[in-house]
Design a protein around this motif. Structure first.
Motif, PDB file in Angstrom:
ATOM      1  N   VAL A 181       0.790  -1.145   0.355  1.00 24.05           N
ATOM      2  CA  VAL A 181       0.074   0.147  -0.158  1.00 24.05           C
ATOM      3  C   VAL A 181       0.356   0.975  -0.154  1.00 24.05           C
ATOM      4  N   PHE A 182       1.825   1.821   0.930  1.00 26.52           N
ATOM      5  CA  PHE A 182       2.594   2.636   1.236  1.00 26.52           C
ATOM      6  C   PHE A 182       3.407   2.685  -0.674  1.00 26.52           C
ATOM      7  N   ARG A 183       4.072   1.737  -1.291  1.00 25.78           N
ATOM      8  CA  ARG A 183       4.415   1.747  -2.180  1.00 25.78           C
ATOM      9  C   ARG A 183       3.693   2.542  -3.474  1.00 25.78           C
ATOM     10  N   MET A 184       1.994   1.687  -3.161  1.00 20.82           N
ATOM     11  CA  MET A 184       1.496   2.597  -4.498  1.00 20.82           C
ATOM     12  C   MET A 184       1.217   3.846  -4.069  1.00 20.82           C
ATOM     13  N   MET A 185       1.054   4.278  -2.391  1.00 25.03           N
ATOM     14  CA  MET A 185       0.708   5.942  -1.867  1.00 25.03           C
ATOM     15  C   MET A 185       1.666   6.807  -2.874  1.00 25.03           C
ATOM     16  N   ARG A 186       3.298   6.306  -2.707  1.00 23.70           N
ATOM     17  CA  ARG A 186       4.489   6.905  -3.344  1.00 23.70           C
ATOM     18  C   ARG A 186       4.316   7.007  -4.554  1.00 23.70           C
ATOM     19  N   TRP A 187       3.909   6.238  -5.724  1.00 21.98           N
ATOM     20  CA  TRP A 187       3.630   5.765  -6.868  1.00 21.98           C
ATOM     21  C   TRP A 187       2.945   7.487  -7.184  1.00 21.98           C
ATOM     22  N   TRP A 188       1.466   7.368  -6.817  1.00 26.71           N
ATOM     23  CA  TRP A 188       0.695   9.024  -6.834  1.00 26.71           C
ATOM     24  C   TRP A 188       1.322   9.954  -6.229  1.00 26.71           C
ATOM     25  N   GLY A 192       2.268  13.890  -8.267  1.00 29.00           N
ATOM     26  CA  GLY A 192       2.197  15.071  -8.228  1.00 29.00           C
ATOM     27  C   GLY A 192       0.961  14.566  -7.153  1.00 29.00           C
ATOM     28  N   VAL A 193      -0.096  14.052  -7.011  1.00 31.82           N
ATOM     29  CA  VAL A 193      -0.987  13.940  -6.148  1.00 31.82           C
ATOM     30  C   VAL A 193      -1.343  15.057  -5.378  1.00 31.82           C
ATOM     31  N   ASP A 194      -1.943  15.497  -4.011  1.00 29.52           N
ATOM     32  CA  ASP A 194      -1.731  16.178  -3.463  1.00 29.52           C
ATOM     33  C   ASP A 194      -1.867  15.782  -1.786  1.00 29.52           C
ATOM     34  N   GLY A 195      -2.811  14.710  -2.436  1.00 28.21           N
ATOM     35  CA  GLY A 195      -3.726  14.307  -0.876  1.00 28.21           C
ATOM     36  C   GLY A 195      -4.315  12.978  -1.368  1.00 28.21           C
ATOM     37  N   PHE A 196      -4.873  12.220  -0.287  1.00 28.63           N
ATOM     38  CA  PHE A 196      -5.558  11.135   0.097  1.00 28.63           C
ATOM     39  C   PHE A 196      -6.639  11.319   0.596  1.00 28.63           C
ATOM     40  N   ARG A 197      -8.348  11.471  -0.056  1.00 27.38           N
ATOM     41  CA  ARG A 197      -9.452  10.919   1.309  1.00 27.38           C
ATOM     42  C   ARG A 197      -9.353   9.596   1.107  1.00 27.38           C
ATOM     43  N   MET A 198      -9.083   9.003   2.972  1.00 24.60           N
ATOM     44  CA  MET A 198      -9.239   7.498   2.849  1.00 24.60           C
ATOM     45  C   MET A 198     -10.039   6.819   3.498  1.00 24.60           C
ATOM     46  N   GLU A 244       6.495   7.240   7.188  1.00 26.77           N
ATOM     47  CA  GLU A 244       7.717   6.298   5.411  1.00 26.77           C
ATOM     48  C   GLU A 244       6.368   6.780   4.464  1.00 26.77           C
ATOM     49  N   VAL A 245       5.042   7.643   4.168  1.00 28.91           N
ATOM     50  CA  VAL A 245       4.714   8.481   3.143  1.00 28.91           C
ATOM     51  C   VAL A 245       4.498  10.143   3.574  1.00 28.91           C
ATOM     52  N   LEU A 246       3.699   9.922   4.192  1.00 30.79           N
ATOM     53  CA  LEU A 246       2.737  11.104   4.021  1.00 30.79           C
ATOM     54  C   LEU A 246       3.673  12.694   4.879  1.00 30.79           C
ATOM     55  N   SER A 247       4.650  11.848   5.761  1.00 34.88           N
ATOM     56  CA  SER A 247       4.982  13.150   5.770  1.00 34.88           C
ATOM     57  C   SER A 247       6.401  13.295   5.096  1.00 34.88           C
ATOM     58  N   GLN A 248       6.542  12.455   3.602  1.00 32.65           N
ATOM     59  CA  GLN A 248       7.415  13.181   2.886  1.00 32.65           C
ATOM     60  C   GLN A 248       7.129  14.456   1.910  1.00 32.65           C
ATOM     61  N   TYR A 249       5.850  14.595   1.580  1.00 36.16           N
ATOM     62  CA  TYR A 249       4.966  15.342   0.549  1.00 36.16           C
ATOM     63  C   TYR A 249       4.443  16.223   1.376  1.00 36.16           C
ATOM     64  N   GLY A 273       0.689  16.390  13.996  1.00 37.73           N
ATOM     65  CA  GLY A 273       0.605  15.155  12.599  1.00 37.73           C
ATOM     66  C   GLY A 273       0.976  14.083  12.462  1.00 37.73           C
ATOM     67  N   THR A 274       0.694  13.002  13.239  1.00 43.71           N
ATOM     68  CA  THR A 274       1.812  12.464  13.121  1.00 43.71           C
ATOM     69  C   THR A 274       0.873  11.209  12.648  1.00 43.71           C
ATOM     70  N   GLU A 275      -0.282  11.923  11.870  1.00 42.34           N
ATOM     71  CA  GLU A 275      -1.041  10.660  11.513  1.00 42.34           C
ATOM     72  C   GLU A 275      -1.827  11.578  10.042  1.00 42.34           C
ATOM     73  N   LEU A 276      -2.926  11.822  10.398  1.00 41.12           N
ATOM     74  CA  LEU A 276      -3.668  12.278   9.372  1.00 41.12           C
ATOM     75  C   LEU A 276      -4.394  13.821   9.489  1.00 41.12           C
ATOM     76  N   THR A 277      -4.209  14.826   8.163  1.00 39.28           N
ATOM     77  CA  THR A 277      -4.731  16.076   8.579  1.00 39.28           C
ATOM     78  C   THR A 277      -5.675  16.392   8.941  1.00 39.28           C
ATOM     79  N   MET A 278      -6.956  15.473   8.646  1.00 38.26           N
ATOM     80  CA  MET A 278      -8.769  15.893   9.624  1.00 38.26           C
ATOM     81  C   MET A 278      -9.382  14.462   9.246  1.00 38.26           C
TER      82      MET A 278
END
Length: 562
Positions: A181-188, A192-198, A244-249, A273-278
């Protein structure tokens, strides 16, 4: 309070299947969204959240994904997505995409391998259990009716699916799944995507013991919620995702979290900011039974609504960030649910009043496609008019077990079905509502001939222009973003009134959320305040304010006595 772009943004949700068809096949697509970017720019929104467009068999309209890094052909190509992303960025808008990783499609290559044998290397990518007493491992019911377990004849074990049997749940306890999952998220993110609705992210961690659940109303199955929602390792897994992913972007990340309490939200969306923004909470959507047992025609009680939204406004203050919404792809239209869609005039006034009430609060507002036009629920006929798997399954289950007559169940579907939000966007009065030149995949609301974007763009007092003004105010006045919130008149059954306070400024928002006249005593300190916006005639600010049906206003006092 720490400032952030996603706190100052307004998000617009696009349901691609129903937004704009570019090729006449009756299904909305990515080139169609690209064609409408100037409309969204004119509205003034900052972020586009695009619901799933990935490769999928379409059992749940794209929430059953068979390839996370490919586009479903009816939506276009990856090149179309790249053009859409570039087009949005060129207009100063960001793009957030859906992350659906509680489950996949059963046609995903991982599941095809997983079910092939008990010793396949990907067997533990999903949740498999032996049956019990000749049946499933426990009594859990799926969110889409029936058992949450399906027997796989090949291996003789059951797999868990908290939604449809075509949506097997991933096993997040397997570190290999998390890394996939993390590998796929990094790819997006690198694209250039600006975030995720999970999607249903609070359900990814399951209690290993998986005991029977308490039986749900109108069902012979038990609830999995206590053992799945906000499970034992969900925060550890999201913190790993963040590291591993979110904090890098630089991302907006919002979790769909059913069964959320204020304290839990402050863990998911903590200020550190250790998990999600909202996170999305759903308690206000449950005031009419919308989340626990949605099949009814009850109305939301305003006093209860005020208490609940205030609990979230005050409870998250300085601890986490609110997401503000009335509508999304899973909820009926708010004008039909809480407003008055009986006449065009009342529809427009109630749409504006509900918008004003929400957009002056602290948090990031979400506008669902068509909400900015005051689009309404749909006069569906029989079951054949519906497309939503949840609605169709519920009809069959609840009429078969005599919980409802067919007639009563159809009434409930017309009021609460997710399909109310999924009929085509009403662009103009031409055939197909300007959505398609072909046959739409689901019926167009017949009121499109008078309720459409072209008509509203041309009329300065339209719902569209009211939303445009609300968004402009949020971009102009910091108090609307960051000011603290305090409720007035908690027991008033008609008026929702509250103040916002920041750095010597005070804002007052007053909305009559009923179809009857109401009165409101202007609080001390607002004499000579500036009128920012109003629904109905500008109020007379001389102490006692008379509000017509669905009237509302917001005042700004620059030198408030705090």
């Amino acid at each position: 309070m720490k400032k952030a772009w996603w706190k100052e943004s307004v998000v617009y949700q696009i349901y691609p299947r129903s937004f704009q068809d570019s090729n006449g096949d009756g299904v909305g697509d990515l080139p169609g969204i690209l064609r409408r970017l100037d409309y969204l720019k004119e509205l003034g929104v900052d972020v586009l959240w695009i619901s799933p467009f990935y490769k999928s068999p379409g059992g749940d309209n794209g929430y059953d994904i068979s390839d996370y890094q490919a586009i479903q052909p009816e939506f276009g190509t990856m090149e179309d997505f790249d053009r859409l992303l570039a087009g949005a960025h060129a207009r100063g808008m960001r793009v957030v995409i859906d992350l659906v990783v509680n489950h996949t499609s059963k046609e995903h290559p991982w599941f095809i391998e997983s079910r092939s044998s008990r010793d396949n290397p990907k067997r533990d990518y999903y949740i498999w259990r032996d049956g019990k007493n000749g049946g499933p491992p426990n009594n859990w019911g799926s969110n889409f009716s029936g058992s949450a377990w399906t027997l796989d004849e090949t291996t003789g074990q059951y797999y868990l699916h908290t939604f449809g049997d075509f949506q097997p749940d991933l096993n997040w306890d397997n570190p290999a799944v998390r890394q996939e999952v993390f590998r796929m998220m990094r790819w997006w993110c690198d694209k250039g995507v600006d975030g995720f609705r999970m999607d249903v992210i609070s359900m990814i961690s399951k209690t290993p013991e998986m005991p029977d659940g308490e039986r749900k109303p109108g069902s012979s199955y038990g609830s999995f919620a206590p053992y799945v929602v906000n499970g034992p390792n969900v925060h550890a897994y999201l913190q790993q995702m963040n590291r591993e992913v979110l904090s890098q972007y630089d991302l907006l990340t919002v979790g769909e979290c059913s069964g959320l309490t204020v304290d839990q939200a402050c863990r998911y969306a903590n200020a550190d900011g250790t998990e999600l923004t909202m996170a999305f909470q759903f308690e206000h959507m449950d005031l009419d039974g919308g989340e626990s047992f949605k099949w009814n025609t009850r109305k939301i009680d305003l006093v209860e609504l005020k208490a609940l939204l205030t609990k979230w406004q005050k409870g998250l203050e300085d601890r986490a960030w609110n997401s503000l919404y009335w509508c999304n792809h899973d909820q009926p239209r708010i004008v039909s649910r809480m407003g008055d869609d009986s006449t065009p005039a009342l529809r427009e006034k109630s749409a504006k009043a509900l918008a004003l009430c929400l957009h002056m609060m602290q948090g990031t507002p979400y506008v669902y496609q068509g909400e900015e036009l005051g689009m309404t629920n749909v006069p569906f006929g029989g079951l054949e008019d519906f497309r939503d798997v949840e609605s169709i399954n519920a009809y069959h289950e609840l009429t078969a077990n005599h919980t409802f007559t067919p007639q009563r169940m159809l009434e409930c579907l017309r009021y609460k079905s997710r399909d109310n939000a999924r009929t085509p966007m009403q662009w103009d009065s031409s055939a197909g509502a300007g959505f398609t030149t072909g046959t739409p995949w689901i019926m167009v609301n017949p009121n499109y001939t008078s309720l459409n974007a072209a008509e509203q763009l041309a009329r300065p007092d339209s719902v569209f222009h009211f939303y445009q003004a609300l968004i402009r105010l949020r971009h102009t006045h910091e108090i609307i973003v960051y000011g603290s919130y305090d409720l007035l008149l908690p027991d008033d059954p008609q008026v929702y009134a509250y103040t916002r306070t920041l750095n010597g400024q005070k804002l007052l928002c007053v909305c009559n959320l009923t179809g009857r006249p109401a009165s409101f005593a202007l609080p001390a300190g607002f004499a000579g305040a500036r009128l920012l916006i109003s629904v109905g005639d500008a109020p007379s600010l001389d102490g006692q304010v008379t509000l017509g049906p669905w009237d509302g206003f917001a005042l700004l006092q620059d030198n408030a006595e705090l």
